[in-house]
Design a protein around this motif. Structure first.
Motif, PDB file in Angstrom:
ATOM      1  N   VAL A  21       0.830  -1.206   0.000  1.00 27.86           N
ATOM      2  CA  VAL A  21       0.000   0.000   0.000  1.00 27.86           C
ATOM      3  C   VAL A  21       0.862   1.253   0.000  1.00 27.86           C
ATOM      4  O   VAL A  21       0.441   2.310  -0.480  1.00 27.86           O
ATOM      5  CB  VAL A  21      -0.968  -0.009   1.201  1.00 27.86           C
ATOM      6  N   SER A  22       2.086   1.151   0.501  1.00 30.61           N
ATOM      7  CA  SER A  22       2.968   2.317   0.525  1.00 30.61           C
ATOM      8  C   SER A  22       3.460   2.668  -0.878  1.00 30.61           C
ATOM      9  O   SER A  22       3.631   3.851  -1.209  1.00 30.61           O
ATOM     10  CB  SER A  22       4.160   2.081   1.457  1.00 30.61           C
ATOM     11  N   GLU A  23       3.678   1.657  -1.728  1.00 33.05           N
ATOM     12  CA  GLU A  23       4.075   1.958  -3.101  1.00 33.05           C
ATOM     13  C   GLU A  23       2.891   2.477  -3.914  1.00 33.05           C
ATOM     14  O   GLU A  23       3.073   3.286  -4.836  1.00 33.05           O
ATOM     15  CB  GLU A  23       4.693   0.724  -3.750  1.00 33.05           C
ATOM     16  N   ALA A  24       1.687   2.029  -3.581  1.00 33.41           N
ATOM     17  CA  ALA A  24       0.497   2.611  -4.213  1.00 33.41           C
ATOM     18  C   ALA A  24       0.386   4.086  -3.828  1.00 33.41           C
ATOM     19  O   ALA A  24       0.126   4.954  -4.665  1.00 33.41           O
ATOM     20  CB  ALA A  24      -0.751   1.847  -3.787  1.00 33.41           C
ATOM     21  N   THR A  25       0.604   4.356  -2.544  1.00 32.10           N
ATOM     22  CA  THR A  25       0.595   5.740  -2.064  1.00 32.10           C
ATOM     23  C   THR A  25       1.629   6.565  -2.806  1.00 32.10           C
ATOM     24  O   THR A  25       1.368   7.717  -3.195  1.00 32.10           O
ATOM     25  CB  THR A  25       0.887   5.765  -0.550  1.00 32.10           C
ATOM     26  N   ASN A  26       2.797   5.995  -3.019  1.00 35.25           N
ATOM     27  CA  ASN A  26       3.864   6.701  -3.720  1.00 35.25           C
ATOM     28  C   ASN A  26       3.436   7.103  -5.123  1.00 35.25           C
ATOM     29  O   ASN A  26       3.787   8.183  -5.609  1.00 35.25           O
ATOM     30  CB  ASN A  26       5.105   5.809  -3.792  1.00 35.25           C
ATOM     31  N   CYS A  27       2.663   6.247  -5.787  1.00 36.41           N
ATOM     32  CA  CYS A  27       2.214   6.576  -7.140  1.00 36.41           C
ATOM     33  C   CYS A  27       1.289   7.784  -7.146  1.00 36.41           C
ATOM     34  O   CYS A  27       1.458   8.706  -7.949  1.00 36.41           O
ATOM     35  CB  CYS A  27       1.511   5.378  -7.770  1.00 36.41           C
ATOM     36  N   TRP A  28       0.306   7.781  -6.257  1.00 33.13           N
ATOM     37  CA  TRP A  28      -0.647   8.902  -6.271  1.00 33.13           C
ATOM     38  C   TRP A  28       0.026  10.198  -5.817  1.00 33.13           C
ATOM     39  O   TRP A  28      -0.317  11.281  -6.302  1.00 33.13           O
ATOM     40  CB  TRP A  28      -1.854   8.564  -5.395  1.00 33.13           C
ATOM     41  N   TYR A  29       0.977  10.082  -4.931  1.00 33.31           N
ATOM     42  CA  TYR A  29       1.802  11.237  -4.549  1.00 33.31           C
ATOM     43  C   TYR A  29       2.549  11.761  -5.776  1.00 33.31           C
ATOM     44  O   TYR A  29       2.591  12.976  -6.027  1.00 33.31           O
ATOM     45  CB  TYR A  29       2.769  10.804  -3.454  1.00 33.31           C
ATOM     46  N   ALA A  30       3.113  10.839  -6.559  1.00 32.52           N
ATOM     47  CA  ALA A  30       3.847  11.233  -7.751  1.00 32.52           C
ATOM     48  C   ALA A  30       2.939  11.896  -8.784  1.00 32.52           C
ATOM     49  O   ALA A  30       3.321  12.879  -9.430  1.00 32.52           O
ATOM     50  CB  ALA A  30       4.541  10.020  -8.367  1.00 32.52           C
ATOM     51  N   VAL A  31       1.727  11.378  -8.945  1.00 36.46           N
ATOM     52  CA  VAL A  31       0.782  11.992  -9.876  1.00 36.46           C
ATOM     53  C   VAL A  31       0.472  13.427  -9.449  1.00 36.46           C
ATOM     54  O   VAL A  31       0.431  14.347 -10.281  1.00 36.46           O
ATOM     55  CB  VAL A  31      -0.517  11.161  -9.962  1.00 36.46           C
ATOM     56  N   ALA A  32       0.272  13.630  -8.149  1.00 36.30           N
ATOM     57  CA  ALA A  32       0.019  14.981  -7.651  1.00 36.30           C
ATOM     58  C   ALA A  32       1.219  15.892  -7.902  1.00 36.30           C
ATOM     59  O   ALA A  32       1.063  17.062  -8.282  1.00 36.30           O
ATOM     60  CB  ALA A  32      -0.296  14.939  -6.157  1.00 36.30           C
ATOM     61  N   LEU A  33       2.427  15.371  -7.713  1.00 35.30           N
ATOM     62  CA  LEU A  33       3.636  16.164  -7.957  1.00 35.30           C
ATOM     63  C   LEU A  33       3.801  16.480  -9.437  1.00 35.30           C
ATOM     64  O   LEU A  33       4.248  17.575  -9.801  1.00 35.30           O
ATOM     65  CB  LEU A  33       4.867  15.408  -7.446  1.00 35.30           C
ATOM     66  N   VAL A  34       3.436  15.534 -10.299  1.00 33.65           N
ATOM     67  CA  VAL A  34       3.477  15.788 -11.737  1.00 33.65           C
ATOM     68  C   VAL A  34       2.541  16.942 -12.089  1.00 33.65           C
ATOM     69  O   VAL A  34       2.902  17.863 -12.830  1.00 33.65           O
ATOM     70  CB  VAL A  34       3.084  14.521 -12.531  1.00 33.65           C
ATOM     71  N   GLY A  35       1.328  16.887 -11.550  1.00 35.08           N
ATOM     72  CA  GLY A  35       0.382  17.972 -11.803  1.00 35.08           C
ATOM     73  C   GLY A  35       0.903  19.306 -11.324  1.00 35.08           C
ATOM     74  O   GLY A  35       0.744  20.335 -11.989  1.00 35.08           O
ATOM     75  N   ASP A  36       1.541  19.300 -10.158  1.00 42.66           N
ATOM     76  CA  ASP A  36       2.099  20.529  -9.603  1.00 42.66           C
ATOM     77  C   ASP A  36       3.234  21.048 -10.477  1.00 42.66           C
ATOM     78  O   ASP A  36       3.290  22.240 -10.798  1.00 42.66           O
ATOM     79  CB  ASP A  36       2.597  20.267  -8.181  1.00 42.66           C
ATOM     80  N   ALA A  37       4.149  20.159 -10.866  1.00 42.80           N
ATOM     81  CA  ALA A  37       5.306  20.570 -11.657  1.00 42.80           C
ATOM     82  C   ALA A  37       4.911  21.040 -13.052  1.00 42.80           C
ATOM     83  O   ALA A  37       5.509  21.968 -13.599  1.00 42.80           O
ATOM     84  CB  ALA A  37       6.304  19.420 -11.753  1.00 42.80           C
ATOM     85  N   LEU A  38       3.881  20.413 -13.619  1.00 43.33           N
ATOM     86  CA  LEU A  38       3.438  20.762 -14.968  1.00 43.33           C
ATOM     87  C   LEU A  38       2.371  21.845 -14.960  1.00 43.33           C
ATOM     88  O   LEU A  38       1.840  22.214 -15.999  1.00 43.33           O
ATOM     89  CB  LEU A  38       2.893  19.524 -15.679  1.00 43.33           C
ATOM     90  N   ARG A  39       2.027  22.326 -13.773  1.00 39.48           N
ATOM     91  CA  ARG A  39       0.999  23.361 -13.605  1.00 39.48           C
ATOM     92  C   ARG A  39      -0.343  22.910 -14.183  1.00 39.48           C
ATOM     93  O   ARG A  39      -1.071  23.690 -14.799  1.00 39.48           O
ATOM     94  CB  ARG A  39       1.448  24.677 -14.245  1.00 39.48           C
ATOM     95  N   ASP A  40      -0.642  21.651 -13.976  1.00 41.66           N
ATOM     96  CA  ASP A  40      -1.905  21.076 -14.431  1.00 41.66           C
ATOM     97  C   ASP A  40      -2.724  20.734 -13.188  1.00 41.66           C
ATOM     98  O   ASP A  40      -2.551  19.690 -12.571  1.00 41.66           O
ATOM     99  CB  ASP A  40      -1.631  19.816 -15.263  1.00 41.66           C
ATOM    100  N   GLN A  41      -3.621  21.619 -12.819  1.00 46.51           N
ATOM    101  CA  GLN A  41      -4.361  21.479 -11.574  1.00 46.51           C
ATOM    102  C   GLN A  41      -5.230  20.232 -11.564  1.00 46.51           C
ATOM    103  O   GLN A  41      -5.411  19.601 -10.520  1.00 46.51           O
ATOM    104  CB  GLN A  41      -5.229  22.715 -11.327  1.00 46.51           C
TER     105      GLN A  41
END
Length: 374
Positions: free
Chosen positions: A197-217
């Motif tokens: 479950v921690s690696e699943a959490t890591n994925c959704w965290y990464a998706v949120a960071l991608v959105g933040d970095a790409l300025r895609d809300q």
């Protein structure tokens, strides 16, 4: 840190490649926090190069699009380095020769089952984390690779029912409130399953960071939504309060942690073993800032002694011992420092099963930033 030669060209599986990329990304972020701009920029330049190879399909083991099920899968690699006498490469040469897409159990197990849609959110979560970090520091790189990065996001977390190329939310079960990791190779009597479950959490965290970095809300919001659901599930179904569980019988909850959660079964084991250190470690890695949200003090306090006492032999040799020190820091910083000081540098080797995804820099920075008990 030097990327292993085979992973410099992507002659390996996307899961371990992602862990190595994510390791580099963490070091770059730590360097930035410490104002080590030259070191940061050096890491980002290398990370951008390695990550772009996977996005562009220029790795030895290429990521390809599968029309049958609608997703990005690894072609597979028949690895060869001529016993150290030639450059690491994949003998199959890439598409259309894709061993991980062949029929049979051997193919289904190649690349941890990536070709059969097993664990995509684990694998691509690490690569997306790396992509987010590069895009944060090099916005022009993020703009250039925007659509390719979103292909991996769409593979694991496509929100649109109108997208004919990917299914909606491949992994997340909105009724159960957490992800499933199993692929399509075979049905199990116990239904679907998820181990880490921690690696699943890591994925959704990464998706949120991608959105933040790409300025895609919208992408950021999707990541945060899935992240909140996964962590809530982690706190209820994987992280168990011994003798005081609201969700499971105390006889099982006394284990303190779940290994594999199925549709109608919970097991105290992992896919790779059943020791206490394996069960605890797989539900904690990787350690990143989101671990503060994922790993509550009271649960770690109840697990740390079992984790620590069981971590001998292979646990040390494969680098899992560094996670023990990091978990220790959640409840006792001074003990964590002592734990870290006793580690040999070999536990961070990029050639070990778990040490490849962590680093001494990440370990020390994590401990140094934990609040002291008052």
């Amino acid at each position: 840190f030097k990327m292993p030669e085979n992973y410099q060209s992507g002659a390996g599986d996307p899961y371990n490649a992602g862990k190595l990329l994510s390791r580099m990304a963490r070091i770059a972020l730590i360097a930035d926090e410490l104002n080590l701009t030259k070191e940061r920029d050096d890491f980002i330049a290398k990370l951008a190069n390695y990550t772009s190879l996977w996005l562009l399909g220029k790795t030895e083991n290429r990521l390809v699009y599968d029309k049958n099920w609608g997703g990005i899968v690894s072609c597979g690699c028949q690895y060869d380095d001529c016993f150290g006498k030639c450059k690491p490469h994949c003998d199959n040469g890439g598409p259309p020769e894709c061993p991980s897409l062949a029929e049979g159990s051997f193919a289904a197990g190649m690349d941890f089952g990536n070709g059969y849609y097993n664990d995509h959110h684990f694998h691509y979560g690490y690569i997306l984390y790396a992509a987010a970090v590069v895009a944060k520091f090099v916005p022009s790189w993020g703009e250039k690779y925007y659509e390719l990065i979103l292909l991996l996001v769409r593979d694991v977390a496509n929100p649109s029912p109108k997208d004919s190329h990917f299914p909606q939310f491949r992994h997340m079960d909105f009724y159960a409130g957490h992800s499933w990791a199993g692929g399509v190779f075979q049905p199990y009597l116990n239904g679907r399953n998820q181990e880490s479950v921690s690696e699943a959490t890591n994925c959704w965290y990464a998706v949120a960071l991608v959105g933040d970095a790409l300025r895609d809300q919208r992408v950021k919001d999707i990541g945060l939504t899935l992240l909140g659901m996964e962590v809530h599930a982690a706190h209820n179904y994987w992280q168990l309060r011994r003798h005081d569980s609201d969700t499971l019988p105390n006889k099982f909850a006394s284990n303190g942690v779940s290994g594999i959660l199925w549709s109608n079964l919970i097991q105290y084991q992992t896919w790779f073993g059943g020791t206490d250190w394996e069960l605890n470690g797989i539900q904690m890695l990787p350690f990143t800032p989101i671990s503060e949200y994922l790993l509550p003090h009271d649960w770690v306090e109840g697990q740390i002694q079992t984790f620590k006492d069981s971590c001998t032999g292979q646990c040390v040799e494969d680098g899992w011992i560094s996670l023990v020190c990091m978990a220790q820091a959640v409840v006792d910083v001074e003990a964590a420092w002592k734990c870290a000081q006793g580690l040999d540098d070999d536990v961070y080797s990029p050639y070990t099963a778990e040490g490849n995804g962590n680093s001494k820099s990440n370990l020390l920075y994590w401990i140094a930033t934990r609040p002291r008990s008052t």
